[in-house]
Scaffold this motif. Structure first.
Motif, PDB file in Angstrom:
ATOM      1  N   VAL A   1     -44.252 -32.830   2.335  1.00  0.00           N
ATOM      2  CA  VAL A   1     -44.735 -31.810   3.272  1.00  0.00           C
ATOM      3  C   VAL A   1     -45.179 -32.459   4.577  1.00  0.00           C
ATOM      4  N   CYS A   2     -45.969 -33.511   4.484  1.00  0.00           N
ATOM      5  CA  CYS A   2     -46.476 -34.183   5.686  1.00  0.00           C
ATOM      6  C   CYS A   2     -45.342 -34.822   6.482  1.00  0.00           C
ATOM      7  N   ALA A   3     -44.420 -35.487   5.800  1.00  0.00           N
ATOM      8  CA  ALA A   3     -43.300 -36.126   6.488  1.00  0.00           C
ATOM      9  C   ALA A   3     -42.420 -35.093   7.173  1.00  0.00           C
ATOM     10  N   ARG A   4     -42.248 -33.945   6.522  1.00  0.00           N
ATOM     11  CA  ARG A   4     -41.443 -32.881   7.110  1.00  0.00           C
ATOM     12  C   ARG A   4     -42.089 -32.355   8.392  1.00  0.00           C
ATOM     13  N   MET A   5     -43.399 -32.207   8.388  1.00  0.00           N
ATOM     14  CA  MET A   5     -44.084 -31.746   9.593  1.00  0.00           C
ATOM     15  C   MET A   5     -43.877 -32.728  10.750  1.00  0.00           C
ATOM     16  N   LEU A   6     -43.973 -34.006  10.466  1.00  0.00           N
ATOM     17  CA  LEU A   6     -43.818 -35.008  11.517  1.00  0.00           C
ATOM     18  C   LEU A   6     -42.383 -35.045  12.034  1.00  0.00           C
ATOM     19  N   ALA A   7     -41.417 -34.933  11.132  1.00  0.00           N
ATOM     20  CA  ALA A   7     -40.021 -34.926  11.549  1.00  0.00           C
ATOM     21  C   ALA A   7     -39.705 -33.692  12.385  1.00  0.00           C
ATOM     22  N   ASN A   8     -40.216 -32.541  11.980  1.00  0.00           N
ATOM     23  CA  ASN A   8     -39.962 -31.308  12.720  1.00  0.00           C
ATOM     24  C   ASN A   8     -40.686 -31.295  14.059  1.00  0.00           C
ATOM     25  N   ALA A   9     -41.832 -31.960  14.128  1.00  0.00           N
ATOM     26  CA  ALA A   9     -42.551 -32.049  15.403  1.00  0.00           C
ATOM     27  C   ALA A   9     -41.721 -32.811  16.436  1.00  0.00           C
ATOM     28  N   ARG A  10     -41.102 -33.910  16.022  1.00  0.00           N
ATOM     29  CA  ARG A  10     -40.246 -34.662  16.950  1.00  0.00           C
ATOM     30  C   ARG A  10     -39.001 -33.859  17.292  1.00  0.00           C
ATOM     31  N   ARG A  11     -38.454 -33.131  16.331  1.00  0.00           N
ATOM     32  CA  ARG A  11     -37.313 -32.258  16.622  1.00  0.00           C
ATOM     33  C   ARG A  11     -37.662 -31.267  17.725  1.00  0.00           C
ATOM     34  N   ASP A  12     -38.858 -30.671  17.640  1.00  0.00           N
ATOM     35  CA  ASP A  12     -39.276 -29.696  18.640  1.00  0.00           C
ATOM     36  C   ASP A  12     -39.480 -30.351  20.001  1.00  0.00           C
ATOM     37  N   ALA A  13     -40.050 -31.556  20.011  1.00  0.00           N
ATOM     38  CA  ALA A  13     -40.259 -32.266  21.271  1.00  0.00           C
ATOM     39  C   ALA A  13     -38.928 -32.559  21.950  1.00  0.00           C
ATOM     40  N   LEU A  14     -37.928 -32.933  21.182  1.00  0.00           N
ATOM     41  CA  LEU A  14     -36.603 -33.184  21.749  1.00  0.00           C
ATOM     42  C   LEU A  14     -35.979 -31.890  22.257  1.00  0.00           C
ATOM     43  N   ALA A  15     -36.191 -30.792  21.516  1.00  0.00           N
ATOM     44  CA  ALA A  15     -35.613 -29.510  21.922  1.00  0.00           C
ATOM     45  C   ALA A  15     -36.204 -29.030  23.241  1.00  0.00           C
ATOM     46  N   MET A  16     -37.447 -29.374  23.511  1.00  0.00           N
ATOM     47  CA  MET A  16     -38.115 -28.910  24.724  1.00  0.00           C
ATOM     48  C   MET A  16     -37.949 -29.869  25.896  1.00  0.00           C
ATOM     49  N   ALA A  17     -37.339 -31.021  25.666  1.00  0.00           N
ATOM     50  CA  ALA A  17     -37.244 -32.035  26.721  1.00  0.00           C
ATOM     51  C   ALA A  17     -36.408 -31.536  27.892  1.00  0.00           C
ATOM     52  N   SER A  18     -36.867 -31.837  29.097  1.00  0.00           N
ATOM     53  CA  SER A  18     -36.129 -31.504  30.314  1.00  0.00           C
ATOM     54  C   SER A  18     -35.961 -32.790  31.115  1.00  0.00           C
ATOM     55  N   TYR A  19     -34.817 -33.422  30.913  1.00  0.00           N
ATOM     56  CA  TYR A  19     -34.564 -34.676  31.617  1.00  0.00           C
ATOM     57  C   TYR A  19     -34.383 -34.442  33.112  1.00  0.00           C
ATOM     58  N   GLU A  20     -33.897 -33.251  33.467  1.00  0.00           N
ATOM     59  CA  GLU A  20     -33.727 -32.934  34.887  1.00  0.00           C
ATOM     60  C   GLU A  20     -35.065 -32.907  35.617  1.00  0.00           C
ATOM     61  N   LEU A  21     -36.124 -32.519  34.890  1.00  0.00           N
ATOM     62  CA  LEU A  21     -37.445 -32.442  35.509  1.00  0.00           C
ATOM     63  C   LEU A  21     -38.253 -33.724  35.316  1.00  0.00           C
TER      64      LEU A  21
END
Length: 231
Positions: free
Chosen positions: A29-49
C-alpha cells in the motif's frame, strides 16, 4: 552500498522478520502511494513553463507525503500514522504506539546517501519503542523509489539499513499482481489497484481541470453624450 554477502554479517531478512507490523500488504500500500505520487508529478509536469527533474522531484516528494497523510487521516488504514509532517517526513507502520518509523527517498536502493541515512530524533525514539534500544541502534527503515527513463518509477525497494555498510533487509516491493487466469487465455499482469485517489493524470485526460469557457460579454453601448448648443 551493495546488498551483497560481503556487506552483510548475515543473509538479508524479510521485512516481517524484523517486525510483525511490516506485513507485505501494508508495504504494498505504501509503495503504491509513492509510485502513484511520482506518476502524478510527471503527469502535471510542464517543461514548456520550466519544469525539470528537480522541480518534478520536489513535487513527487510533496505528493507522496500528502498521499500518506491523507491515507493516515482517512481511518481506512488504522496501522498508518504520521510522526513528523515536516520536510523530514516520517510515518509509522503499526499500531498501539509500537509501530515502525519509515522514511522514503528517490534514488538507487544500493546507494543510499548520507542524507538518506540520517535519522530524526523522533524517528530514533519511536524505533526504540518498537524494537528496544539495542535492536534499534543505528537502524533505519527506508523506501527507495528508483526511477528510470523519463523519471518513471522502475521499482520501489524496502530497506533496513544499519549504519553505512550493513543491509539487513533489501526487499523489492511487488507493484504488480497477476490477473485471474481464465481457461485457455494468457495470463496478463496489471498494476496493483490505486489507493482510491485517481490523481491529476485521470482528471487532466478528461479535461476536468479545464474550466468551461466563459460566455463573452456583449458590448453595452454607452449613452450618447449631450451636445452643447450655442445660445
Amino acid at each position: 552500498m551493495e546488498p551483497a554477502a560481503s556487506a552483510l554479517s548475515s543473509p538479508p531478512r524479510l521485512p516481517w522478520d524484523l517486525h510483525p507490523a511490516l506485513t507485505e500488504d501494508r508495504l504494498r500500500v505504501c509503495a503504491r502511494m509513492l509510485a502513484n505520487a511520482r506518476r502524478d508529478a510527471l503527469a502535471m509536469a510542464s517543461y514548456e513553463l520550466g519544469d525539470d527533474p528537480w522541480s518534478i522531484g520536489c513535487r513527487a516528494f510533496a505528493f507522496g507525503r500528502h498521499r500518506l497523510q491523507r491515507a493516515a487521516a482517512s481511518g481506512e488504514y488504522p496501522w498508518l500514522e504520521v510522526l513528523d509532517d515536516s520536510a523530514h517526513f516520517v510515518f509509522v507502520i503499526g499500531t498501539d504506539g509500537n509501530g515502525v518509523p519509515v522514511r522514503f527517498y528517490r534514488g538507487a536502493a544500493e546507494e543510499p546517501t548520507e542524507r538518506t541515512l540520517r535519522r530524526q530524533e523522533v524517528e530514533m525514539q519511536q524505533l526504540s519503542l518498537a524494537l528496544g534500544e539495542v535492536a534499534a541502534e543505528s537502524l533505519a527503515f527506508r523506501f527507495a523509489v528508483e526511477t528510470g527513463e523519463g523519471g518513471r518509477v522502475e521499482r520501489v525497494v524496502f530497506l533496513a539499513l544499519r549504519g553505512e555498510d550493513r543491509v539487513e533487509c533489501f526487499w523489492p516491493v511487488p507493484l504488480e499482481m497477476p490477473a485471474a487466469a481464465a481457461t485457455g487465455s494468457a495470463v496478463q499482469l496489471r498494476l496493483i489497484a490505486d489507493d482510491g485517489y485517481a490523481g491529476p493524470a485521470t482528471t487532466i485526460a478528461r479535461g476536468a481541470l479545464l474550466p468551461a469557457a466563459l460566455p463573452r460579454r456583449r458590448a453595452v453601448a454607452a449613452p450618447p453624450r449631450p451636445q452643447a448648443t450655442l445660445l
